[in-house]
Write a protein that holds these residues in place. Structure first.
Motif, PDB file in Angstrom:
ATOM      1  N   VAL A  27       0.836  -1.456  -0.057  1.00  0.00           N
ATOM      2  CA  VAL A  27       0.196  -0.041   0.177  1.00  0.00           C
ATOM      3  C   VAL A  27       0.661   0.819  -0.130  1.00  0.00           C
ATOM      4  O   VAL A  27       1.679   1.555   0.970  1.00  0.00           O
ATOM      5  N   PRO A  28       0.089   1.950  -0.741  1.00  0.00           N
ATOM      6  CA  PRO A  28       1.569   3.394  -1.163  1.00  0.00           C
ATOM      7  C   PRO A  28       1.179   4.202   0.046  1.00  0.00           C
ATOM      8  O   PRO A  28      -0.091   4.146   0.517  1.00  0.00           O
ATOM      9  N   VAL A  29       2.672   4.642   0.620  1.00  0.00           N
ATOM     10  CA  VAL A  29       2.148   5.978   2.067  1.00  0.00           C
ATOM     11  C   VAL A  29       2.965   6.894   1.416  1.00  0.00           C
ATOM     12  O   VAL A  29       3.944   6.857   1.335  1.00  0.00           O
ATOM     13  N   VAL A  30       2.087   8.123   1.981  1.00  0.00           N
ATOM     14  CA  VAL A  30       2.693   9.310   1.502  1.00  0.00           C
ATOM     15  C   VAL A  30       2.677  10.079   2.480  1.00  0.00           C
ATOM     16  O   VAL A  30       1.472  10.469   3.188  1.00  0.00           O
ATOM     17  N   ARG A  31       3.236  11.239   3.047  1.00  0.00           N
ATOM     18  CA  ARG A  31       3.407  11.720   4.210  1.00  0.00           C
ATOM     19  C   ARG A  31       3.536  13.099   3.398  1.00  0.00           C
ATOM     20  O   ARG A  31       4.054  14.088   2.817  1.00  0.00           O
ATOM     21  N   SER A  32       1.952  14.330   4.316  1.00  0.00           N
ATOM     22  CA  SER A  32       2.562  15.335   3.559  1.00  0.00           C
ATOM     23  C   SER A  32       1.552  16.014   4.583  1.00  0.00           C
ATOM     24  O   SER A  32       0.726  16.075   5.309  1.00  0.00           O
ATOM     25  N   GLY A  33       1.745  17.709   4.665  1.00  0.00           N
ATOM     26  CA  GLY A  33       1.618  18.451   5.255  1.00  0.00           C
ATOM     27  C   GLY A  33      -0.553  19.189   4.915  1.00  0.00           C
ATOM     28  O   GLY A  33      -0.874  18.608   3.654  1.00  0.00           O
ATOM     29  N   TRP A  34      -1.405  19.644   5.709  1.00  0.00           N
ATOM     30  CA  TRP A  34      -2.437  19.516   5.472  1.00  0.00           C
ATOM     31  C   TRP A  34      -2.791  20.663   4.000  1.00  0.00           C
ATOM     32  O   TRP A  34      -4.214  20.118   3.178  1.00  0.00           O
ATOM     33  N   GLU A  35      -2.205  21.642   4.029  1.00  0.00           N
ATOM     34  CA  GLU A  35      -2.228  22.915   2.738  1.00  0.00           C
ATOM     35  C   GLU A  35      -1.948  22.320   2.300  1.00  0.00           C
ATOM     36  O   GLU A  35      -2.476  21.830   0.840  1.00  0.00           O
ATOM     37  N   GLU A  36      -0.607  21.275   1.528  1.00  0.00           N
ATOM     38  CA  GLU A  36      -0.255  20.791   0.923  1.00  0.00           C
ATOM     39  C   GLU A  36      -1.401  19.592   0.317  1.00  0.00           C
ATOM     40  O   GLU A  36      -1.495  19.522  -1.409  1.00  0.00           O
ATOM     41  N   GLY A  40      -4.174  20.967  -1.603  1.00  0.00           N
ATOM     42  CA  GLY A  40      -3.955  21.578  -3.051  1.00  0.00           C
ATOM     43  C   GLY A  40      -3.525  20.852  -3.912  1.00  0.00           C
ATOM     44  O   GLY A  40      -4.007  20.750  -5.086  1.00  0.00           O
ATOM     45  N   TRP A  41      -3.600  19.869  -3.730  1.00  0.00           N
ATOM     46  CA  TRP A  41      -2.690  18.506  -4.540  1.00  0.00           C
ATOM     47  C   TRP A  41      -4.352  18.307  -4.707  1.00  0.00           C
ATOM     48  O   TRP A  41      -4.773  17.227  -5.826  1.00  0.00           O
ATOM     49  N   LEU A  42      -5.056  17.578  -4.165  1.00  0.00           N
ATOM     50  CA  LEU A  42      -6.791  17.224  -4.167  1.00  0.00           C
ATOM     51  C   LEU A  42      -7.375  18.402  -5.463  1.00  0.00           C
ATOM     52  O   LEU A  42      -8.391  17.767  -5.980  1.00  0.00           O
ATOM     53  N   ARG A  43      -7.341  20.072  -4.949  1.00  0.00           N
ATOM     54  CA  ARG A  43      -8.207  20.378  -5.898  1.00  0.00           C
ATOM     55  C   ARG A  43      -7.741  20.862  -7.052  1.00  0.00           C
ATOM     56  O   ARG A  43      -8.746  21.305  -7.623  1.00  0.00           O
ATOM     57  N   HIS A  44      -6.741  19.750  -7.145  1.00  0.00           N
ATOM     58  CA  HIS A  44      -5.753  20.490  -8.550  1.00  0.00           C
ATOM     59  C   HIS A  44      -6.583  18.877  -9.425  1.00  0.00           C
ATOM     60  O   HIS A  44      -5.580  18.679 -10.566  1.00  0.00           O
ATOM     61  N   GLY A  45      -7.188  18.167  -8.929  1.00  0.00           N
ATOM     62  CA  GLY A  45      -8.167  16.739 -10.141  1.00  0.00           C
ATOM     63  C   GLY A  45      -9.112  16.519  -9.223  1.00  0.00           C
ATOM     64  O   GLY A  45      -9.490  17.770  -8.230  1.00  0.00           O
ATOM     65  N   PRO A  46      -9.840  15.306  -9.758  1.00  0.00           N
ATOM     66  CA  PRO A  46     -10.840  15.201  -8.930  1.00  0.00           C
ATOM     67  C   PRO A  46     -10.427  14.364  -8.267  1.00  0.00           C
ATOM     68  O   PRO A  46      -9.736  13.612  -8.334  1.00  0.00           O
ATOM     69  N   GLY A  47     -11.738  14.185  -7.081  1.00  0.00           N
ATOM     70  CA  GLY A  47     -11.657  13.794  -5.688  1.00  0.00           C
ATOM     71  C   GLY A  47     -12.510  14.019  -5.206  1.00  0.00           C
ATOM     72  O   GLY A  47     -12.626  15.790  -4.583  1.00  0.00           O
ATOM     73  N   GLN A  48     -13.122  13.191  -4.462  1.00  0.00           N
ATOM     74  CA  GLN A  48     -14.707  13.328  -2.612  1.00  0.00           C
ATOM     75  C   GLN A  48     -13.849  13.558  -1.351  1.00  0.00           C
ATOM     76  O   GLN A  48     -13.121  11.927  -1.374  1.00  0.00           O
ATOM     77  N   LEU A  49     -13.750  14.401  -0.632  1.00  0.00           N
ATOM     78  CA  LEU A  49     -13.255  14.328   0.883  1.00  0.00           C
ATOM     79  C   LEU A  49     -14.480  14.041   1.715  1.00  0.00           C
ATOM     80  O   LEU A  49     -14.983  14.933   1.725  1.00  0.00           O
TER      81      LEU A  49
END
Length: 203
Positions: free
Chosen positions: A141-150, A153-162
């Motif tokens: 399972v791919p695991v990514v560590r990120s900040g909230w704002e980052e 920003g990534w989520l809003r640049h493509g399809p995706g429901q949060l």
């Protein structure tokens, strides 16, 4: 560090080989141990035959597994993810318990989730406890560590429901409408989801 022939074999099948492989002399002739040892050495790693006492000290367990592997960390970034490769993704904010992280990884593996995105100050997914709790899912399972704002920003640049997961709600998850790819967001074990995170939900 990962322990156990099954987990190391699964890691090998995903293309992940330990930099150093330790194995008990009594298991040297096991076909999977032999194959793993050859692949590690061909990849430039070290394969070391040792004793159960040494394996016990390496793993911190009185009844160690027959093999122990020391891996390089393999961090990914959000840019490495293909959000359209799966219909569901898991997002955890300030996850602190390695056992919980392992459980989430095993669940993600079982349901075919695209990956796990860790937000903020989370437990180290490469800690011995987290790797052990994942039972090998860390390698699948791919695991990514990120900040909230980052992440936003990534989520809003493509399809995706949060979709936020919370006990403080009047909406039953069984009655909700989901649109792929769906990102399921869970908050910290003790404090739950911050209000600004909850406000960013689309469902």
């Amino acid at each position: 560090m990962a322990e156990g022939l099954r987990i190391l074999t699964e890691a090998r099948e995903t293309g992940r080989l330990p930099r150093i492989l330790f194995y008990a002399a009594a298991n040297a002739d096991h076909p999977l141990v032999h194959a793993l040892s050859i692949d590690v050495e061909m990849a430039g790693g070290e394969s070391i035959q040792t004793t159960p006492d040494i394996l016990s000290k390496l793993s911190g367990k009185d009844n160690p597994q027959a093999v122990v592997g020391v891996f390089d960390e393999f961090d990914r970034t959000l840019a490495d993810l293909d959000r359209n490769s799966a219909g569901i993704w898991l997002v955890a904010e300030r996850l602190r318990d390695p056992g919980n992280l392992g459980t989430i990884l095993r669940t993600a593996d079982a349901v075919g989730a695209g990956g796990l995105i860790l937000i903020g100050e989370c437990v180290d997914p490469f800690s011995v406890e987290a790797v052990r709790a994942s039972m090998g899912a860390l390698f699948t399972v791919p695991v990514v560590r990120s900040g909230w704002e980052e992440f936003l920003g990534w989520l809003r640049h493509g399809p995706g429901q949060l979709v936020g997961l919370s006990l403080d709600t009047t909406h039953d998850y069984r009655g909700a409408t989901y649109a792929a790819p769906t990102f399921l967001l869970t908050g910290n074990e003790a404090q739950g989801m911050p209000t600004d995170y909850a406000a960013a939900r689309t469902a």
